[in-house]
Design a protein around this motif. Structure first.
Motif, PDB file in Angstrom:
ATOM      1  N   ASN A 146       0.654  -2.164   8.952  1.00 25.30           N
ATOM      2  CA  ASN A 146      -0.346  -3.212   9.114  1.00 25.30           C
ATOM      3  C   ASN A 146      -0.812  -3.349  10.554  1.00 25.30           C
ATOM      4  O   ASN A 146      -1.908  -3.858  10.815  1.00 25.30           O
ATOM      5  CB  ASN A 146       0.182  -4.543   8.572  1.00 25.30           C
ATOM      6  CG  ASN A 146       0.094  -4.613   7.055  1.00 25.30           C
ATOM      7  OD1 ASN A 146      -0.952  -4.375   6.468  1.00 25.30           O
ATOM      8  ND2 ASN A 146       1.209  -4.911   6.413  1.00 25.30           N
TER       9      ASN A 146
ATOM     10  N   TRP B 211      -1.356  -0.628  12.459  1.00 25.53           N
ATOM     11  CA  TRP B 211      -2.402   0.409  12.456  1.00 25.53           C
ATOM     12  C   TRP B 211      -3.647  -0.081  11.719  1.00 25.53           C
ATOM     13  O   TRP B 211      -4.774   0.054  12.212  1.00 25.53           O
ATOM     14  CB  TRP B 211      -1.850   1.676  11.795  1.00 25.53           C
ATOM     15  CG  TRP B 211      -2.876   2.653  11.327  1.00 25.53           C
ATOM     16  CD1 TRP B 211      -3.795   3.319  12.093  1.00 25.53           C
ATOM     17  CD2 TRP B 211      -3.096   3.102   9.980  1.00 25.53           C
ATOM     18  NE1 TRP B 211      -4.567   4.158  11.310  1.00 25.53           N
ATOM     19  CE2 TRP B 211      -4.162   4.038  10.009  1.00 25.53           C
ATOM     20  CE3 TRP B 211      -2.502   2.816   8.756  1.00 25.53           C
ATOM     21  CZ2 TRP B 211      -4.624   4.679   8.860  1.00 25.53           C
ATOM     22  CZ3 TRP B 211      -2.962   3.455   7.625  1.00 25.53           C
ATOM     23  CH2 TRP B 211      -4.015   4.366   7.681  1.00 25.53           C
ATOM     24  N   ARG B 212      -3.428  -0.672  10.558  1.00 24.82           N
ATOM     25  CA  ARG B 212      -4.545  -1.186   9.773  1.00 24.82           C
ATOM     26  C   ARG B 212      -5.305  -2.258  10.546  1.00 24.82           C
ATOM     27  O   ARG B 212      -6.539  -2.311  10.544  1.00 24.82           O
ATOM     28  CB  ARG B 212      -4.018  -1.745   8.452  1.00 24.82           C
ATOM     29  CG  ARG B 212      -5.081  -2.236   7.488  1.00 24.82           C
ATOM     30  CD  ARG B 212      -4.439  -2.642   6.173  1.00 24.82           C
ATOM     31  NE  ARG B 212      -5.417  -3.155   5.220  1.00 24.82           N
ATOM     32  CZ  ARG B 212      -5.116  -3.540   3.974  1.00 24.82           C
ATOM     33  NH1 ARG B 212      -3.860  -3.458   3.545  1.00 24.82           N
ATOM     34  NH2 ARG B 212      -6.065  -3.987   3.164  1.00 24.82           N
TER      35      ARG B 212
ATOM     36  N   GLN C 100       0.713   3.583   2.112  1.00 22.41           N
ATOM     37  CA  GLN C 100       1.067   3.853   3.501  1.00 22.41           C
ATOM     38  C   GLN C 100       2.284   3.022   3.925  1.00 22.41           C
ATOM     39  O   GLN C 100       3.190   3.524   4.601  1.00 22.41           O
ATOM     40  CB  GLN C 100      -0.121   3.551   4.426  1.00 22.41           C
ATOM     41  CG  GLN C 100      -1.335   4.431   4.170  1.00 22.41           C
ATOM     42  CD  GLN C 100      -2.304   3.828   3.157  1.00 22.41           C
ATOM     43  OE1 GLN C 100      -1.958   2.938   2.382  1.00 22.41           O
ATOM     44  NE2 GLN C 100      -3.536   4.322   3.155  1.00 22.41           N
TER      45      GLN C 100
ATOM     46  N   LYS D   5     -10.622   0.118   0.786  1.00 26.96           N
ATOM     47  CA  LYS D   5      -9.960   1.070   1.673  1.00 26.96           C
ATOM     48  C   LYS D   5      -8.467   1.220   1.391  1.00 26.96           C
ATOM     49  O   LYS D   5      -7.892   2.278   1.580  1.00 26.96           O
ATOM     50  CB  LYS D   5     -10.175   0.647   3.122  1.00 26.96           C
ATOM     51  CG  LYS D   5     -10.139   1.793   4.104  1.00 26.96           C
ATOM     52  CD  LYS D   5     -10.751   1.373   5.423  1.00 26.96           C
ATOM     53  CE  LYS D   5     -10.941   2.580   6.332  1.00 26.96           C
ATOM     54  NZ  LYS D   5     -11.567   2.210   7.609  1.00 26.96           N
ATOM     55  N   PHE D   6      -7.823   0.139   0.967  1.00 28.79           N
ATOM     56  CA  PHE D   6      -6.378   0.173   0.731  1.00 28.79           C
ATOM     57  C   PHE D   6      -6.061  -0.362  -0.665  1.00 28.79           C
ATOM     58  O   PHE D   6      -6.510  -1.443  -1.028  1.00 28.79           O
ATOM     59  CB  PHE D   6      -5.637  -0.665   1.771  1.00 28.79           C
ATOM     60  CG  PHE D   6      -5.638  -0.064   3.151  1.00 28.79           C
ATOM     61  CD1 PHE D   6      -4.602   0.751   3.570  1.00 28.79           C
ATOM     62  CD2 PHE D   6      -6.694  -0.306   4.019  1.00 28.79           C
ATOM     63  CE1 PHE D   6      -4.612   1.313   4.839  1.00 28.79           C
ATOM     64  CE2 PHE D   6      -6.712   0.242   5.290  1.00 28.79           C
ATOM     65  CZ  PHE D   6      -5.671   1.060   5.702  1.00 28.79           C
TER      66      PHE D   6
ATOM     67  N   GLU E 185     -12.616  -6.754   6.138  1.00 26.71           N
ATOM     68  CA  GLU E 185     -12.415  -5.316   5.954  1.00 26.71           C
ATOM     69  C   GLU E 185     -13.000  -4.844   4.628  1.00 26.71           C
ATOM     70  O   GLU E 185     -13.063  -5.597   3.661  1.00 26.71           O
ATOM     71  CB  GLU E 185     -10.898  -5.054   5.981  1.00 26.71           C
ATOM     72  CG  GLU E 185     -10.457  -3.653   5.642  1.00 26.71           C
ATOM     73  CD  GLU E 185      -8.957  -3.580   5.429  1.00 26.71           C
ATOM     74  OE1 GLU E 185      -8.343  -2.620   5.923  1.00 26.71           O
ATOM     75  OE2 GLU E 185      -8.392  -4.480   4.767  1.00 26.71           O
TER      76      GLU E 185
ATOM     77  N   THR F 116       0.847  -1.188   0.000  1.00 24.25           N
ATOM     78  CA  THR F 116       0.000   0.000   0.000  1.00 24.25           C
ATOM     79  C   THR F 116       0.884   1.241   0.000  1.00 24.25           C
ATOM     80  O   THR F 116       2.080   1.169   0.301  1.00 24.25           O
ATOM     81  CB  THR F 116      -0.902   0.032   1.243  1.00 24.25           C
ATOM     82  OG1 THR F 116      -0.073   0.155   2.415  1.00 24.25           O
ATOM     83  CG2 THR F 116      -1.753  -1.231   1.345  1.00 24.25           C
TER      84      THR F 116
ATOM     85  N   SER G 131      -1.521   6.659  11.275  1.00 27.76           N
ATOM     86  CA  SER G 131      -0.762   5.482  10.840  1.00 27.76           C
ATOM     87  C   SER G 131       0.405   5.120  11.766  1.00 27.76           C
ATOM     88  O   SER G 131       1.030   4.079  11.579  1.00 27.76           O
ATOM     89  CB  SER G 131      -0.232   5.698   9.419  1.00 27.76           C
ATOM     90  OG  SER G 131       0.613   6.829   9.374  1.00 27.76           O
TER      91      SER G 131
END
Length: 282
Positions: free
Chosen positions: A143, A145-146, A92, A225-226, A221, A90, A165
């Motif tokens: 990941n 944070w995710r 991020q 989103k990602f 999820e 990702t 994040s």
């Protein structure tokens, strides 16, 4: 003596003439047969890349797929010049990797969006996870944070307002079931699931270990989103051949393949080169 000199001059002229004629053809051939080495993680990303290789071949692009078993090696290989582009991370994750390793890898296109999920070998419903349960979560910063966001979306915890994040377990504001979080390398979560009450497993590792996100997950999820990106080093950010290749992720063939095999887990995107802030950080 003069005859020898004449013959020598003739040989030299022939060599230069052949070199002059063959050089342009050699360059052209090199460009046409250039092999693009794409790095991916094992499992579904590898299968998707192999389908891309097949689609690219029909467009006159030669592709080699190199597979890695963790989230760090594909970026290391990219920086070392062992591969030309990788597709697994990702924006991020890439941003954090660049900060941690002082690299400047660049995302050039979105390949598809992805999802992660909560799994359990002990419980069939997210509501059944008991108090004081031990749950797994990826240990790399992004990941992690995710994963916290997923546990929050599942209604198991609440994060502090403004959590970003850089979130850690300390950013949990409410934990009504007093869950115990075990941080593990992402690839180890599926193999150790039996020893945990539940765990978040990235879908590439889930599928690789026989879990079907849509059928087996307690909570899935939002897949939009990602996004998963194609990334290169700065010297290749304008490489036309690589751009032609990654553009194929949005082709009809690739969209049909991804939808057929991974619908709801990985979803194709319509505008791979739309890298506006809103598009990149969905």
């Amino acid at each position: 003596m003069n005859n020898k000199l004449v013959r020598l001059l003739i040989v030299i002229l022939i060599i230069f003439a052949v070199a002059g004629c063959s050089k342009p053809d050699s360059v052209a051939t090199s460009e046409k047969t250039q092999t693009i080495n794409i790095g991916v993680t094992s499992g579904p990303f590898e299968k998707i890349a192999n389908k891309l290789k097949e689609v690219a071949k029909n467009r006159g692009i030669t592709v080699k797929v190199t597979t890695f078993n963790d989230y760090i090696l594909p970026n290391q290989a990219l920086v070392q010049g062992k591969i030309d582009v990788n597709v697994y991370q990702t924006s991020q994750f890439l941003e954090q990797y660049n900060k941690d390793h002082k690299t400047n890898i660049t995302a050039i296109a979105k390949a598809y969006t992805s999802s992660q999920a909560i799994y359990s070998e002990k419980y069939n419903d997210i509501k059944d996870i008991p108090k004081n349960a031990t749950v797994g979560i990826p240990n790399d910063p992004i990941n992690l944070w995710r994963g916290l966001l997923i546990y929050q979306s599942a209604g198991l915890i609440t994060l502090k307002p403004g959590t970003n994040s850089k979130a850690t377990i300390k950013d949990i504001e409410e934990n009504p079931k007093n869950l115990k979080f075990k941080e593990l390398e992402a690839g180890m979560l599926a193999p150790t699931l039996k020893n945990l009450d539940a765990a978040i497993i990235p879908s590439n590792y889930a599928l690789q270990n026989g879990y079907n996100p849509k059928k087996d997950a307690l909570f899935l999820e939002d897949s939009d989103k990602f996004a998963t990106f194609a990334a290169v080093t700065p010297k290749n950010k304008d490489n036309k051949q690589i751009k032609k290749l990654v553009e194929l992720y949005g082709s009809k063939e690739m969209k049909a393949y991804i939808k057929k095999h991974y619908d709801g887990v990985y979803n194709p995107v319509d505008n791979p080169f739309d890298l506006t802030e809103e598009a990149v950080k969905q």
